[in-house]
Every structure is written in C-alpha cells, then in structure tokens.
Design an enzyme around this catalytic site. Structure first.
Site, PDB file in Angstrom:
ATOM      1  CB  ILE A 154      -0.944  -0.003   1.217  1.00 48.10           C
ATOM      2  CG1 ILE A 154      -1.913  -1.189   1.131  1.00 48.10           C
ATOM      3  CG2 ILE A 154      -1.726   1.310   1.293  1.00 48.10           C
ATOM      4  CD1 ILE A 154      -2.694  -1.439   2.405  1.00 48.10           C
ATOM      5  CG  ASP A 173       9.237  -0.338   5.595  1.00 48.15           C
ATOM      6  OD1 ASP A 173       9.655  -1.310   6.253  1.00 48.15           O
ATOM      7  OD2 ASP A 173       8.167  -0.343   4.974  1.00 48.15           O
ATOM      8  N   PRO A 206       1.420  -2.522   9.995  1.00 48.95           N
ATOM      9  CG  PRO A 206       2.555  -4.540  10.263  1.00 48.95           C
ATOM     10  CD  PRO A 206       2.652  -3.215   9.560  1.00 48.95           C
ATOM     11  CB  THR A 232      -5.780   4.110   5.472  1.00 51.42           C
ATOM     12  OG1 THR A 232      -4.485   4.228   4.873  1.00 51.42           O
ATOM     13  CG2 THR A 232      -6.597   5.342   5.140  1.00 51.42           C
ATOM     14  NE  ARG A 234      -6.108  -3.988  11.633  1.00 57.88           N
ATOM     15  CZ  ARG A 234      -6.526  -4.162  10.400  1.00 57.88           C
ATOM     16  NH1 ARG A 234      -6.762  -3.115   9.629  1.00 57.88           N
ATOM     17  NH2 ARG A 234      -6.710  -5.372   9.917  1.00 57.88           N
ATOM     18  CG  ASP A 258     -11.156   3.700   6.541  1.00 59.82           C
ATOM     19  OD1 ASP A 258     -12.320   4.146   6.461  1.00 59.82           O
ATOM     20  OD2 ASP A 258     -10.855   2.528   6.235  1.00 59.82           O
ATOM     21  CD  GLU A 263     -11.907   0.225  13.600  1.00 61.38           C
ATOM     22  OE1 GLU A 263     -12.411  -0.833  13.144  1.00 61.38           O
ATOM     23  OE2 GLU A 263     -11.058   0.890  12.986  1.00 61.38           O
ATOM     24  CG  HIS A 294     -12.116  -0.473   9.207  1.00 59.12           C
ATOM     25  ND1 HIS A 294     -11.507  -0.923  10.360  1.00 59.12           N
ATOM     26  CD2 HIS A 294     -11.405  -1.020   8.188  1.00 59.12           C
ATOM     27  CE1 HIS A 294     -10.493  -1.713  10.042  1.00 59.12           C
ATOM     28  NE2 HIS A 294     -10.418  -1.781   8.729  1.00 59.12           N
TER      29      HIS A 294
END
Length: 335
Positions: A154, A173, A206, A232, A234, A258, A263, A294
C-alpha cells in the site's frame, strides 16, 4: 467442509456464495466472534472471521474444544488472532493478503484531498445555499513533503500517487525499497527525522507490539506545526488521547482516518441511540477531523478478491494441499 462465517455483512455474503459455488456448507451470522458467541461454531470444521472479531487465546481454546480446525480471516491484518495459541492448539490460520492495495491507497488519497480542500464543509454550505468561499481555503498538494510510514504494497502505491501530484516523498520502513529510491527519488530516514520534515504523514504499518501507539505525544511534539496526519492502517497505531491534544493545541492541522483505536462494538453497525465513547465523539465533532467507518477496503474488486481468497484457503485445507496464505507457511518453506 462446514464453515461458519462470523461478522457476515450484507455486501459480502453474495460474493462469498459466488466464490464458494456450493463447495463448502457455509452458514452466515452477523455476530462477531468472541467468548460469548464462540459456541455458534459447534459442529463446524472451519470459521471465517473479520478484523474486528476476537480470536484471543481464550477464544481459541474454546474453538479447539468445539472441534474447529481452521480459521480463515477476511482481512490482511491478524492482530486480533492469538497465533501462539493457534499453533499450540493445532488450529491452522490463514489471512487474505493483498486483496486490494489499490483500494486502501486510493481511499487514503481521497481522505487527504477531502480534508485539505474542505470538501465536507463545502458540500454542507452549498446544501444550505451558501456559496461563500471564506472558510474553504485549502492548499496545494504539489510541492508538499509527504512522509510514508511503511512502504509495503500500500505504501509503495502511495509513493507513486503522491509523486504524481508533484510531492517530495520521504519514507520510513525497516526495509529500504531501492526501486522507490531510484524511480521516485524517495529518501528513507528514521521516524523522528521524517516527523520533523513532513507536511503530511500517511501511516501504513501493521498493528504489532512494536507499532502499538507508535504515534504518540512524543512524536507529535517533533512535527511541524500545521501538519496533516492520515491513518488507514490500524486505529491503535495512533494514541487517540494524544492526537486529540495535538488537534486542540493546533500542533496538528488535521487528522484523516479510516480506523479508530477501539472500534469494537461501534464500527460496522448502526448506532441510532448514539455512542458513549467520549474520545470518538470529540474526534467526530472536530471540524479538522475526517473520519470514515473503516471503509477503505469496500470496493467491488477488493470484496471479490477477499471472497476468492477465503474460499481458496478453505479448498487448500480440505484438499490437504499447501496454502500460501497460511500464517507461518513461508517460514515452514524456509526451514
């Protein structure tokens, strides 16, 4: 095999049925998996769950006692599954990776543009026949420095999209993508430096023990005043309490997300009587916050891919052949 599909939503049931072609005996329930609904799985060899379901160690123990052998996720992330318990109990677990990175990436761009160009306020004003522009001043994406945190599938797509807008893209990263460096002039750097330099930060990691509350007060203090944060990934990658403080004091110009930290029990359902979560209520009320429920994954293409992958996982297990999406399968191959 007999399969119980937890958290089945109207928009995905037909696609799962089409992918299944009556091969497996699927039963669909709207209830999410948890310690109170786990008994519904009695008599089923396999279950399918969504990202909001609870497959903790206690629930996994109960599934084992009920005779469940397989668990297939209709999501890429599996932070809601106790993989340690699954391995100990001999329950095979597979996810749905790469179902549509484009869906998430495109939704991220939508969030950035809608927040930046005040589209929700513009729409609200026009519906009231107010065509004034005083409160609708935005800014160009072109020329901005965008920080991408996590350059997997993504994040890599977003590098290309933001580059096309004329943005300077910087990244963080654990693994440097040299293709992105060479083709899009991406500069990798540590997270603290990225936070100091970026005008916009987009999160694509993640949820793990290491990334839980990755974005907190200490990082917000490093950021440029007026930065926009986009999530977008978690919800719990961002500490809600701290992002609210940063929005209140003006450190953050905006937050587009999102996902939300807690949640469960709120998202994926209608709440006509309102909600009790004070932090979520404040986020929703703030004019510089854009929160979607989401929904980034909800495209026709993504839903078909998720359904196909879910049935593929079940087919592999029933036919006793290797499943490429089984968690730990690649590790087994390497060993």
């Amino acid at each position: 095999m007999k399969v119980l599909v937890y958290s089945a939503k109207d928009f995905e049931v037909e696609k799962l049925k089409n992918a299944n072609q009556d091969k497996h005996r699927m039963t669909f329930v709207s209830e999410a998996l948890d310690s109170t609904t786990v008994t519904l799985a009695a008599g089923h060899e396999a279950i399918s769950i969504f990202s909001g379901d609870d497959a903790s160690s206690v629930v996994m123990e109960m599934l084992k006692e009920l005779g469940v052998k397989y668990l297939t996720l209709r999501s890429t992330g599996y932070n809601n599954v106790s993989t340690i318990a699954a391995k100990r109990l001999g329950i095979k677990v597979a996810n749905a990776p790469d179902y549509s990175p484009h869906a998430i990436a495109e939704h991220t761009i939508c969030l950035v543009l809608a927040l930046n160009r005040r589209l929700l306020l513009a729409n609200k004003q026009v519906k009231a026949y107010n065509f004034l522009l005083n409160d609708l001043v935005g800014s160009n994406l072109n020329g901005k420095t965008v920080g991408i945190v996590g350059t997997g599938r993504i994040g890599s797509l977003l590098v290309k999209l933001f580059h096309a807008f004329g943005c300077e893209v910087i990244a963080n990263d654990l693994v440097v993508n040299h293709y992105l460096e060479n083709q899009f002039n991406v500069k990798y750097m540590d997270l603290h430096t990225l936070c100091r330099k970026a005008d916009i930060i987009s999160i694509h990691v993640p949820l793990t023990q290491d990334t839980h509350y990755m974005f907190n007060e200490s990082l917000f203090k490093l950021m440029k005043k007026g930065i926009v944060l986009v999530n977008t990934a978690r919800g719990a990658v961002v500490r809600t309490k701290d992002v609210l403080n940063a929005l209140r004091d003006g450190s953050l110009a905006g937050y587009a997300t999102d996902v939300y930290e807690t949640e469960k029990g709120i998202f994926f359902r209608d709440n006509p009587s309102g909600i009790k979560d004070a932090e979520l209520k404040e986020l929703i009320a703030l004019p510089n916050v854009l929160l979607t429920p989401h929904q980034a994954f909800v495209t026709e293409e993504a839903l078909r891919n998720i359904a196909d992958t879910t049935v593929y996982n079940l087919n592999c297990w029933e036919e006793n052949r290797p499943c490429k999406n089984e968690l730990g399968y690649k590790t087994q191959i390497l060993l």
